[in-house]
Design a protein around this motif. Structure first.
Motif, PDB file in Angstrom:
ATOM      1  N   TRP A  96      92.563 122.487  89.260  1.00 12.50           N
ATOM      2  CA  TRP A  96      92.201 123.735  88.584  1.00 12.50           C
ATOM      3  C   TRP A  96      92.677 123.710  87.131  1.00 12.50           C
ATOM      4  O   TRP A  96      91.992 124.208  86.243  1.00 12.50           O
ATOM      5  CB  TRP A  96      92.795 124.935  89.297  1.00 12.50           C
ATOM      6  CG  TRP A  96      92.244 125.148  90.676  1.00 12.50           C
ATOM      7  CD1 TRP A  96      91.050 124.707  91.161  1.00 12.50           C
ATOM      8  CD2 TRP A  96      92.869 125.849  91.740  1.00 12.50           C
ATOM      9  NE1 TRP A  96      90.907 125.099  92.475  1.00 12.50           N
ATOM     10  CE2 TRP A  96      91.995 125.807  92.859  1.00 12.50           C
ATOM     11  CE3 TRP A  96      94.084 126.515  91.881  1.00 12.50           C
ATOM     12  CZ2 TRP A  96      92.296 126.399  94.072  1.00 12.50           C
ATOM     13  CZ3 TRP A  96      94.384 127.112  93.098  1.00 12.50           C
ATOM     14  CH2 TRP A  96      93.497 127.047  94.179  1.00 12.50           C
ATOM     15  N   TYR A 124      87.227 130.012  88.448  1.00  9.38           N
ATOM     16  CA  TYR A 124      87.214 131.148  89.385  1.00  9.38           C
ATOM     17  C   TYR A 124      87.696 130.664  90.744  1.00  9.38           C
ATOM     18  O   TYR A 124      87.131 129.720  91.299  1.00  9.38           O
ATOM     19  CB  TYR A 124      85.802 131.737  89.483  1.00  9.38           C
ATOM     20  CG  TYR A 124      85.283 132.193  88.139  1.00  9.38           C
ATOM     21  CD1 TYR A 124      85.693 133.394  87.597  1.00  9.38           C
ATOM     22  CD2 TYR A 124      84.406 131.400  87.415  1.00  9.38           C
ATOM     23  CE1 TYR A 124      85.233 133.807  86.354  1.00  9.38           C
ATOM     24  CE2 TYR A 124      83.942 131.803  86.170  1.00  9.38           C
ATOM     25  CZ  TYR A 124      84.355 133.004  85.651  1.00  9.38           C
ATOM     26  OH  TYR A 124      83.905 133.406  84.425  1.00  9.38           O
ATOM     27  N   VAL A 125      88.752 131.281  91.249  1.00  7.67           N
ATOM     28  CA  VAL A 125      89.320 130.909  92.548  1.00  7.67           C
ATOM     29  C   VAL A 125      88.929 131.989  93.549  1.00  7.67           C
ATOM     30  O   VAL A 125      89.159 133.167  93.334  1.00  7.67           O
ATOM     31  CB  VAL A 125      90.858 130.799  92.475  1.00  7.67           C
ATOM     32  CG1 VAL A 125      91.434 130.418  93.819  1.00  7.67           C
ATOM     33  CG2 VAL A 125      91.244 129.779  91.400  1.00  7.67           C
ATOM     34  N   GLU A 126      88.316 131.547  94.646  1.00  6.96           N
ATOM     35  CA  GLU A 126      87.859 132.509  95.664  1.00  6.96           C
ATOM     36  C   GLU A 126      88.992 132.909  96.584  1.00  6.96           C
ATOM     37  O   GLU A 126      89.875 132.203  96.859  1.00  6.96           O
ATOM     38  CB  GLU A 126      86.754 131.891  96.493  1.00  6.96           C
ATOM     39  CG  GLU A 126      85.544 131.571  95.659  1.00  6.96           C
ATOM     40  CD  GLU A 126      84.480 130.836  96.461  1.00  6.96           C
ATOM     41  OE1 GLU A 126      84.514 130.880  97.695  1.00  6.96           O
ATOM     42  OE2 GLU A 126      83.637 130.214  95.821  1.00  6.96           O
TER      43      GLU A 126
END
Length: 84
Positions: free
Chosen positions: A72, A82-84
């Motif tokens: 990341w 964008y981290v879910e």
């Protein structure tokens, strides 16, 4: 010699390595090692750099977190992450 005397109970302790390019290494290290320390705190793994190789030591889960966080980190060089 009892080599298992200090072994972790999960038997997952180990060390992973990742090789970086020179410009990636300075980014992963951060100013005065700040990024490296943040990676250690957030993942729980021990993160050290020797030359252009990163060594991540810890349980399997800690090493996987460190690898994900580094991925990341480098994705940020290309744009928003964008981290879910």
């Amino acid at each position: 010699v009892n080599r298992d005397k200090y072994a972790d109970s999960t038997r997952t302790w180990g060390t992973d390595t990742m090789t970086f390019q020179a410009e990636e290494l300075s980014y992963a290290l951060g100013k005065q090692g700040g990024t490296r320390r943040k990676l250690e705190r957030s993942s729980g793994a021990v993160v050290q750099y020797i030359g252009q190789v990163a060594l991540c030591s810890g349980t399997k889960q800690e090493r996987m977190r460190a690898r994900d966080y580094m991925k990341w980190l480098f994705e940020q060089l290309e744009g928003p992450v964008y981290v879910e």
